[in-house]
Design a protein around this motif. Sequence first.
Motif, mmCIF file in Angstrom:
data_model
loop_
_atom_site.group_PDB
_atom_site.id
_atom_site.type_symbol
_atom_site.label_atom_id
_atom_site.label_comp_id
_atom_site.label_asym_id
_atom_site.label_seq_id
_atom_site.Cartn_x
_atom_site.Cartn_y
_atom_site.Cartn_z
ATOM 1 N N CYS A 89 11.232 12.269 1.403
ATOM 2 C CA CYS A 89 11.935 13.065 0.398
ATOM 3 C C CYS A 89 13.285 13.513 0.956
ATOM 4 C CB CYS A 89 11.088 14.278 0.033
ATOM 5 S SG CYS A 89 11.960 15.474 -0.985
ATOM 6 N N ASN A 148 15.089 15.837 -0.010
ATOM 7 C CA ASN A 148 15.247 17.284 -0.107
ATOM 8 C C ASN A 148 14.710 18.010 1.119
ATOM 9 O OD1 ASN A 148 16.493 18.859 -1.948
ATOM 10 N ND2 ASN A 148 14.918 18.656 -3.526
ATOM 11 N N CYS A 149 13.513 17.606 1.542
ATOM 12 C CA CYS A 149 12.853 18.353 2.618
ATOM 13 C C CYS A 149 12.523 17.462 3.815
ATOM 14 C CB CYS A 149 11.564 18.983 2.092
ATOM 15 S SG CYS A 149 10.323 17.776 1.599
ATOM 16 N N HIS A 162 4.433 14.715 -4.816
ATOM 17 C CA HIS A 162 5.000 15.462 -3.699
ATOM 18 C C HIS A 162 5.336 16.873 -4.166
ATOM 19 C CE1 HIS A 162 7.493 16.446 -0.286
ATOM 20 N NE2 HIS A 162 8.558 16.581 -1.034
ATOM 21 N N CYS A 206 7.486 19.658 -3.253
ATOM 22 C CA CYS A 206 8.607 19.822 -2.341
ATOM 23 C C CYS A 206 8.878 21.302 -2.103
ATOM 24 C CB CYS A 206 9.856 19.149 -2.912
ATOM 25 S SG CYS A 206 11.192 19.174 -1.733
ATOM 26 N N PRO A 207 8.777 21.740 -0.837
ATOM 27 C CA PRO A 207 9.044 23.158 -0.536
ATOM 28 C C PRO A 207 10.514 23.529 -0.753
ATOM 29 C CG PRO A 207 8.661 21.923 1.484
ATOM 30 C CD PRO A 207 8.369 20.979 0.342
#
Length: 176
Positions: free
Chosen positions: A155, A157-158, A167, A169-170
């Motif tokens: 990912c 993003n993270c 997923h 995503c934190p």
Amino acid sequence: MLIEIKPADHLIASCVGKPGNRTFYIQAAKEDEILTILCEKFQVKQLAGGIRQFVERLLEKHPNLETSGLLDTLPDLALRRPIDPLFRVGEIGIGYDEESELMVLIAQELGQEVQEDDYQDDPETVKARIWATCSQMLQMADHGEKQVLSGRPICGNCMQPIDSEGHFCPNSNGHK
Ligand SMILES: [Zn+2]
């Protein structure tokens, strides 16, 4: 117990299963004798790096060593079936025998670490020794590492792997 494949005519580190749920194996064979051991993805990655470093150091001592990636025959890049692992590997060591000019991979069963001078007499400890040429070892390292890297997408993003189930995503703050 010591299982020895010398020399291996088939050597591979590979996996089965879907991305995110893959099982990794190291497999060696000599003719009809097949040895399969279960390992973790990170162990394949460590082993690949370890083999390359080891061969680099070997080449400093033995500049004429044959380590080209080109083997006489095309390597068999598939796990042979049935995949019936003998044990789950704990420690893996690499060595070299000057006389036979073969590298050796020594794998010990997980949870069976014992003192070096004890294992000879300990029937409970399972060890596997796989002998192969430097080229075969490098081939296994390259292919194994490719398998490790071709796993789950990451990912953006993270930087965590994305499972096939989806997923969480934190870093998404509620966005997808
Ligand atoms: Zn993410």
